[in-house]
Design a protein around this motif. Structure first.
Motif, PDB file in Angstrom:
ATOM      1  N   PRO A  33      61.891  52.829  12.861  1.00  0.00           N
ATOM      2  CA  PRO A  33      61.655  51.649  13.699  1.00  0.00           C
ATOM      3  C   PRO A  33      60.157  51.378  13.866  1.00  0.00           C
ATOM      4  CG  PRO A  33      62.109  53.533  15.085  1.00  0.00           C
ATOM      5  CD  PRO A  33      62.304  53.989  13.657  1.00  0.00           C
ATOM      6  N   ASN A  34      59.815  50.130  14.054  1.00  0.00           N
ATOM      7  CA  ASN A  34      58.434  49.727  14.357  1.00  0.00           C
ATOM      8  C   ASN A  34      57.426  50.207  13.317  1.00  0.00           C
ATOM      9  OD1 ASN A  34      59.399  48.608  16.865  1.00  0.00           O
ATOM     10  ND2 ASN A  34      59.468  50.709  17.620  1.00  0.00           N
ATOM     11  N   THR A  35      57.834  50.183  12.045  1.00  0.00           N
ATOM     12  CA  THR A  35      56.939  50.625  10.982  1.00  0.00           C
ATOM     13  C   THR A  35      56.626  49.504   9.996  1.00  0.00           C
ATOM     14  OG1 THR A  35      58.817  51.378   9.668  1.00  0.00           O
ATOM     15  CG2 THR A  35      57.724  53.029  11.050  1.00  0.00           C
ATOM     16  N   GLY A  36      57.229  48.348  10.175  1.00  0.00           N
ATOM     17  CA  GLY A  36      57.049  47.265   9.214  1.00  0.00           C
ATOM     18  C   GLY A  36      57.968  47.403   8.022  1.00  0.00           C
ATOM     19  N   ILE A  37      58.972  48.276   8.131  1.00  0.00           N
ATOM     20  CA  ILE A  37      59.914  48.512   7.033  1.00  0.00           C
ATOM     21  C   ILE A  37      61.282  47.980   7.438  1.00  0.00           C
ATOM     22  CG2 ILE A  37      61.040  50.233   5.578  1.00  0.00           C
ATOM     23  CD1 ILE A  37      58.580  52.059   6.143  1.00  0.00           C
ATOM     24  N   GLU A  38      61.745  46.974   6.708  1.00  0.00           N
ATOM     25  CA  GLU A  38      63.044  46.353   6.940  1.00  0.00           C
ATOM     26  C   GLU A  38      64.017  46.853   5.881  1.00  0.00           C
ATOM     27  OE1 GLU A  38      63.668  41.843   7.589  1.00  0.00           O
ATOM     28  OE2 GLU A  38      63.821  42.133   5.414  1.00  0.00           O
ATOM     29  N   ILE A  39      65.241  47.093   6.295  1.00  0.00           N
ATOM     30  CA  ILE A  39      66.290  47.442   5.335  1.00  0.00           C
ATOM     31  C   ILE A  39      67.511  46.604   5.681  1.00  0.00           C
ATOM     32  CG2 ILE A  39      66.951  49.475   6.670  1.00  0.00           C
ATOM     33  CD1 ILE A  39      67.747  50.751   3.917  1.00  0.00           C
ATOM     34  N   ASP A 119      56.413  45.051   5.136  1.00  0.00           N
ATOM     35  CA  ASP A 119      55.500  43.988   5.549  1.00  0.00           C
ATOM     36  C   ASP A 119      54.055  44.418   5.285  1.00  0.00           C
ATOM     37  OD1 ASP A 119      53.964  42.081   6.863  1.00  0.00           O
ATOM     38  OD2 ASP A 119      55.303  41.969   8.600  1.00  0.00           O
ATOM     39  N   ALA A 120      53.497  43.980   4.163  1.00  0.00           N
ATOM     40  CA  ALA A 120      52.131  44.352   3.783  1.00  0.00           C
ATOM     41  C   ALA A 120      51.114  43.800   4.768  1.00  0.00           C
ATOM     42  CB  ALA A 120      51.824  43.862   2.369  1.00  0.00           C
ATOM     43  N   ASN A 121      51.348  42.594   5.299  1.00  0.00           N
ATOM     44  CA  ASN A 121      50.416  42.015   6.270  1.00  0.00           C
ATOM     45  C   ASN A 121      50.341  42.870   7.530  1.00  0.00           C
ATOM     46  OD1 ASN A 121      51.403  39.687   4.538  1.00  0.00           O
ATOM     47  ND2 ASN A 121      49.673  38.758   5.607  1.00  0.00           N
ATOM     48  N   TYR A 122      51.492  43.306   8.026  1.00  0.00           N
ATOM     49  CA  TYR A 122      51.513  44.144   9.221  1.00  0.00           C
ATOM     50  C   TYR A 122      50.710  45.427   8.993  1.00  0.00           C
ATOM     51  CZ  TYR A 122      53.303  47.428  12.707  1.00  0.00           C
ATOM     52  OH  TYR A 122      53.407  48.377  13.694  1.00  0.00           O
ATOM     53  N   LEU A 123      50.921  46.048   7.841  1.00  0.00           N
ATOM     54  CA  LEU A 123      50.213  47.298   7.565  1.00  0.00           C
ATOM     55  C   LEU A 123      48.714  47.084   7.418  1.00  0.00           C
ATOM     56  CD1 LEU A 123      52.723  48.981   5.100  1.00  0.00           C
ATOM     57  CD2 LEU A 123      52.358  49.505   7.513  1.00  0.00           C
ATOM     58  N   THR A 124      48.294  46.053   6.692  1.00  0.00           N
ATOM     59  CA  THR A 124      46.862  45.844   6.456  1.00  0.00           C
ATOM     60  C   THR A 124      46.149  45.197   7.640  1.00  0.00           C
ATOM     61  OG1 THR A 124      47.290  43.749   5.317  1.00  0.00           O
ATOM     62  CG2 THR A 124      47.118  45.726   3.948  1.00  0.00           C
ATOM     63  N   LYS A 129      43.766  48.535  11.299  1.00  0.00           N
ATOM     64  CA  LYS A 129      42.622  48.045  12.068  1.00  0.00           C
ATOM     65  C   LYS A 129      41.697  49.168  12.513  1.00  0.00           C
ATOM     66  CE  LYS A 129      43.714  43.609  14.033  1.00  0.00           C
ATOM     67  NZ  LYS A 129      44.062  42.848  15.227  1.00  0.00           N
ATOM     68  N   ASP A 130      42.277  50.259  12.962  1.00  0.00           N
ATOM     69  CA  ASP A 130      41.441  51.377  13.419  1.00  0.00           C
ATOM     70  C   ASP A 130      42.231  52.681  13.337  1.00  0.00           C
ATOM     71  OD1 ASP A 130      42.973  51.702  15.904  1.00  0.00           O
ATOM     72  OD2 ASP A 130      41.866  49.982  16.674  1.00  0.00           O
ATOM     73  N   ARG A 131      41.522  53.763  13.513  1.00  0.00           N
ATOM     74  CA  ARG A 131      42.112  55.095  13.380  1.00  0.00           C
ATOM     75  C   ARG A 131      43.268  55.319  14.364  1.00  0.00           C
ATOM     76  NH1 ARG A 131      40.625  60.001  11.153  1.00  0.00           N
ATOM     77  NH2 ARG A 131      41.372  61.813  12.285  1.00  0.00           N
ATOM     78  N   GLU A 132      43.116  54.832  15.588  1.00  0.00           N
ATOM     79  CA  GLU A 132      44.163  54.990  16.603  1.00  0.00           C
ATOM     80  C   GLU A 132      45.476  54.366  16.163  1.00  0.00           C
ATOM     81  OE1 GLU A 132      43.590  53.656  20.664  1.00  0.00           O
ATOM     82  OE2 GLU A 132      41.815  54.939  20.795  1.00  0.00           O
ATOM     83  N   ARG A 133      45.414  53.162  15.618  1.00  0.00           N
ATOM     84  CA  ARG A 133      46.633  52.472  15.173  1.00  0.00           C
ATOM     85  C   ARG A 133      47.253  53.173  13.965  1.00  0.00           C
ATOM     86  NH1 ARG A 133      46.410  46.114  16.251  1.00  0.00           N
ATOM     87  NH2 ARG A 133      45.178  46.164  18.155  1.00  0.00           N
ATOM     88  N   ILE A 134      46.408  53.673  13.069  1.00  0.00           N
ATOM     89  CA  ILE A 134      46.917  54.408  11.902  1.00  0.00           C
ATOM     90  C   ILE A 134      47.634  55.676  12.368  1.00  0.00           C
ATOM     91  CG2 ILE A 134      46.260  55.710   9.828  1.00  0.00           C
ATOM     92  CD1 ILE A 134      43.908  53.669   9.538  1.00  0.00           C
TER      93      ILE A 134
END
Length: 152
Positions: A33-39, A119-124, A129-134
């Motif tokens: 969940p909440n990873t930008g990965i849809e199935i 979702d490539a846009n969500y990931l990039t 955006k920053d280390r915390e989000r990664i």
């Protein structure tokens, strides 16, 4: 044609055949969940309303949406003995990395499809955006609900 060739029976039979795939798609989706990965899962017995399971919506699809050109492309690839892995899909300005896995029945051919869309846009744009989000994304991606003990 639908009535003449007992379409309801075939559609019901295909739905029953795909029930385990529905469970597989739901459980894989709930693992990320909440990873930008849809199935999602398409039941191609009703191409106009084929989307039967959708976990972690990132493409804006809705349950009972149709297949678009999915069926034609799957049939073509099946005839060419090709898989549909790692392709790019663009929806407006959004970019997705996708994989489509056909569900085949010997007696009917392609009856469904499992699709994975990242979702490539969500990931990039958000995650990177920053280390915390990664770090937060990886913690969520690697999150577990229980621990198994080694017994083999």
């Amino acid at each position: 044609m639908f009535d003449k060739y007992d379409g309801k029976k075939i559609a019901d039979d295909t739905h029953e055949f795909l029930e385990n795939y529905e469970r597989i798609v739901r459980l894989i989706g709930k693992s990320f969940p909440n990873t930008g990965i849809e199935i999602l899962l398409h039941n191609l017995a009703d191409p106009a309303h084929s989307l039967t399971v959708l976990e972690n919506d990132v493409t804006g699809r809705h349950l009972r949406d149709g297949t678009t050109n999915l069926l034609i492309d799957l049939k073509k690839r099946q005839l060419q003995n090709e898989d549909k892995l790692n392709y790019e899909l663009n929806i407006g300005s959004r970019k997705f990395k996708c994989t489509t896995i056909p569900v085949v029945r010997k007696e009917f051919g392609v009856v469904g499809a499992i699709c994975i869309n990242i979702d490539a846009n969500y990931l990039t744009e958000e995650v990177m955006k920053d280390r915390e989000r990664i770090e937060a994304w990886f913690k969520n991606f690697l999150r577990v609900d229980m621990r198994a003990t080694k017994t083999f």
